[in-house]
Design a protein around this motif. Sequence first.
Motif, mmCIF file in Angstrom:
data_model
loop_
_atom_site.group_PDB
_atom_site.id
_atom_site.type_symbol
_atom_site.label_atom_id
_atom_site.label_comp_id
_atom_site.label_asym_id
_atom_site.label_seq_id
_atom_site.Cartn_x
_atom_site.Cartn_y
_atom_site.Cartn_z
ATOM 1 N N ALA A 148 -27.111 -29.363 23.854
ATOM 2 C CA ALA A 148 -27.718 -29.482 22.820
ATOM 3 C C ALA A 148 -28.226 -28.518 22.134
ATOM 4 O O ALA A 148 -28.680 -28.285 20.871
ATOM 5 N N ASP A 149 -27.766 -27.209 22.522
ATOM 6 C CA ASP A 149 -27.935 -25.853 21.743
ATOM 7 C C ASP A 149 -26.825 -25.353 21.118
ATOM 8 O O ASP A 149 -25.644 -25.955 21.220
ATOM 9 N N ASP A 150 -26.882 -24.345 20.353
ATOM 10 C CA ASP A 150 -25.973 -23.601 19.764
ATOM 11 C C ASP A 150 -25.404 -22.404 20.615
ATOM 12 O O ASP A 150 -24.856 -21.392 20.028
ATOM 13 N N LEU A 151 -25.827 -22.194 21.542
ATOM 14 C CA LEU A 151 -25.401 -20.845 22.582
ATOM 15 C C LEU A 151 -24.015 -21.128 23.063
ATOM 16 O O LEU A 151 -23.618 -22.060 23.569
ATOM 17 N N ARG A 152 -22.966 -20.251 22.749
ATOM 18 C CA ARG A 152 -21.798 -20.141 23.144
ATOM 19 C C ARG A 152 -21.630 -19.877 24.451
ATOM 20 O O ARG A 152 -22.008 -18.924 24.868
ATOM 21 N N ARG A 153 -20.842 -20.670 25.333
ATOM 22 C CA ARG A 153 -20.135 -20.306 26.496
ATOM 23 C C ARG A 153 -19.361 -19.048 26.304
ATOM 24 O O ARG A 153 -18.788 -18.820 25.224
ATOM 25 N N LEU A 154 -18.925 -18.370 27.408
ATOM 26 C CA LEU A 154 -17.953 -17.216 27.376
ATOM 27 C C LEU A 154 -16.810 -17.686 26.667
ATOM 28 O O LEU A 154 -16.066 -16.879 25.762
ATOM 29 N N ASN A 155 -16.116 -18.581 27.219
ATOM 30 C CA ASN A 155 -14.706 -19.048 26.216
ATOM 31 C C ASN A 155 -14.980 -20.506 25.462
ATOM 32 O O ASN A 155 -13.942 -20.788 24.896
ATOM 33 N N GLY A 156 -16.219 -20.652 25.418
ATOM 34 C CA GLY A 156 -16.449 -21.911 24.550
ATOM 35 C C GLY A 156 -16.400 -21.769 23.046
ATOM 36 O O GLY A 156 -16.031 -20.979 22.264
ATOM 37 N N ALA A 157 -16.964 -22.726 22.279
ATOM 38 C CA ALA A 157 -16.988 -22.795 20.798
ATOM 39 C C ALA A 157 -18.139 -23.796 20.252
ATOM 40 O O ALA A 157 -18.478 -24.823 20.934
ATOM 41 N N GLU A 158 -18.799 -23.270 19.357
ATOM 42 C CA GLU A 158 -20.084 -23.844 18.712
ATOM 43 C C GLU A 158 -19.842 -24.235 17.482
ATOM 44 O O GLU A 158 -18.736 -23.983 16.725
ATOM 45 N N SER A 159 -20.670 -24.687 16.691
ATOM 46 C CA SER A 159 -20.483 -24.840 15.111
ATOM 47 C C SER A 159 -20.097 -23.925 14.577
ATOM 48 O O SER A 159 -19.225 -23.830 13.156
ATOM 49 N N ASP A 160 -20.450 -22.559 14.634
ATOM 50 C CA ASP A 160 -20.175 -21.293 13.936
ATOM 51 C C ASP A 160 -18.364 -21.172 13.894
ATOM 52 O O ASP A 160 -17.746 -20.762 12.811
ATOM 53 N N TYR A 161 -17.831 -21.857 14.993
ATOM 54 C CA TYR A 161 -16.349 -21.818 15.043
ATOM 55 C C TYR A 161 -15.752 -22.903 14.207
ATOM 56 O O TYR A 161 -14.814 -22.735 13.390
ATOM 57 N N TYR A 162 -16.158 -24.264 14.598
ATOM 58 C CA TYR A 162 -15.614 -25.361 14.012
ATOM 59 C C TYR A 162 -15.767 -25.304 12.493
ATOM 60 O O TYR A 162 -15.106 -25.933 11.707
ATOM 61 N N MET A 163 -16.921 -24.672 11.923
ATOM 62 C CA MET A 163 -16.996 -24.763 10.551
ATOM 63 C C MET A 163 -16.226 -23.745 9.618
ATOM 64 O O MET A 163 -16.180 -23.662 8.664
ATOM 65 N N THR A 164 -15.520 -22.911 10.613
ATOM 66 C CA THR A 164 -14.328 -21.856 9.908
ATOM 67 C C THR A 164 -12.942 -22.700 9.754
ATOM 68 O O THR A 164 -12.140 -22.157 9.090
ATOM 69 N N LEU A 165 -12.728 -23.844 10.154
ATOM 70 C CA LEU A 165 -11.782 -24.637 10.474
ATOM 71 C C LEU A 165 -11.274 -25.092 8.818
ATOM 72 O O LEU A 165 -12.150 -25.313 8.144
ATOM 73 N N PRO A 166 -9.966 -25.205 8.842
ATOM 74 C CA PRO A 166 -9.740 -25.776 7.110
ATOM 75 C C PRO A 166 -10.372 -27.215 6.792
ATOM 76 O O PRO A 166 -10.724 -27.322 5.630
ATOM 77 N N ASN A 167 -10.527 -28.055 7.658
ATOM 78 C CA ASN A 167 -11.403 -29.061 7.652
ATOM 79 C C ASN A 167 -12.619 -29.043 8.330
ATOM 80 O O ASN A 167 -12.824 -29.598 9.582
ATOM 81 N N PRO A 168 -13.788 -28.281 8.046
ATOM 82 C CA PRO A 168 -14.612 -27.976 8.869
ATOM 83 C C PRO A 168 -15.578 -29.178 9.208
ATOM 84 O O PRO A 168 -15.851 -30.159 8.576
#
Length: 320
Positions: A148-168
């Motif tokens: 439920a949070d936006d805290l990223r695990r060591l090797n994980g990904a949250e919205s800040d990563y997915y929003m940089t994709l070509p189709n965010p």
Amino acid sequence: MNRVNLTTDRDRRGIALLLVLWVLTALMVIVFAFSFSTRVETRSTISFKEEMEKRFISQAGLERGIVEIYYNKRFLNIPEKEPWRLDGTPYTGEFGGGYYEVRIMDENGKVDINTAPDVLLKNLLIQLGLKNEESDAVVDAIMDWKDADDLRRLNGAESDYYMTLPNPYKAKNANFDTVEELIFVKGITSELLYGHEGKKGLIEFVTVHSRSAQVSINSAPREVLLAVPGITAEIADNIISYRENKRITNPSEMGVPMESNPYLSYVDSNVFSIDSKGYKGDGKGGYTIRATVLLEGENYRYLYYKSPLWIEDGSRNSED
């Protein structure tokens, strides 16, 4: 003067001959085009007919699978008829001039991506060919996707990563509703999820319906058994061989310390996935339907239904 008239008549006859030849050529082109179009339409009609026949044969296999689930749940120990096993064992039957192949899987034999601990998911990914570091990254991304949070695990990904994709898009931050949602998670490719070149994909071994952190020793496939800490290849093979004839009720006979293994259970569910593939003629180009059914007393309902599931070369088919 007569010579001029003769020449003129000869020219006219030549022109008329050329016109006739052009007309005949045009008619021949039209005839060949019509013939080709007719052949194409005929073959298309035959292909459509065969595809529909395979689909209905596959649907017949699906309905037979539902009947067998009820028989298994109600008459598990009746010797007159051996019930179909619910661990993915293939069964065949004839119908409508063709035949179907049906596999039934108790969803408790799969790893639930919403409730399973990290270690089960990691070990399962390793069984599917990922390296240790790769499996760590995928598991972290799965956990980040559904927490439920936006805290990223060591090797994980949250919205800040997915929003940089070509189709965010944003991380869901909630449980998975279907296993297909995994395709949106960082590190999960189409080949890993759906399989490639005859190799099974992750989708075959995970679920969102068991709602348990454990897997059933009586229905888990070999890949899932090997993902359980403490289960060796020898033990997994012994389990599969033993349950071909009877239900496991005393795991000590298998060398499985159930009392100290928090990842295994005897619990069967009332949710089952059914893969039914219909064949016609030479048995090539089967039509596959996958459904997940929930038993509710005397009734059942579909939780999931996809038709066709995929085409013969293993690639996904977008038709629903």
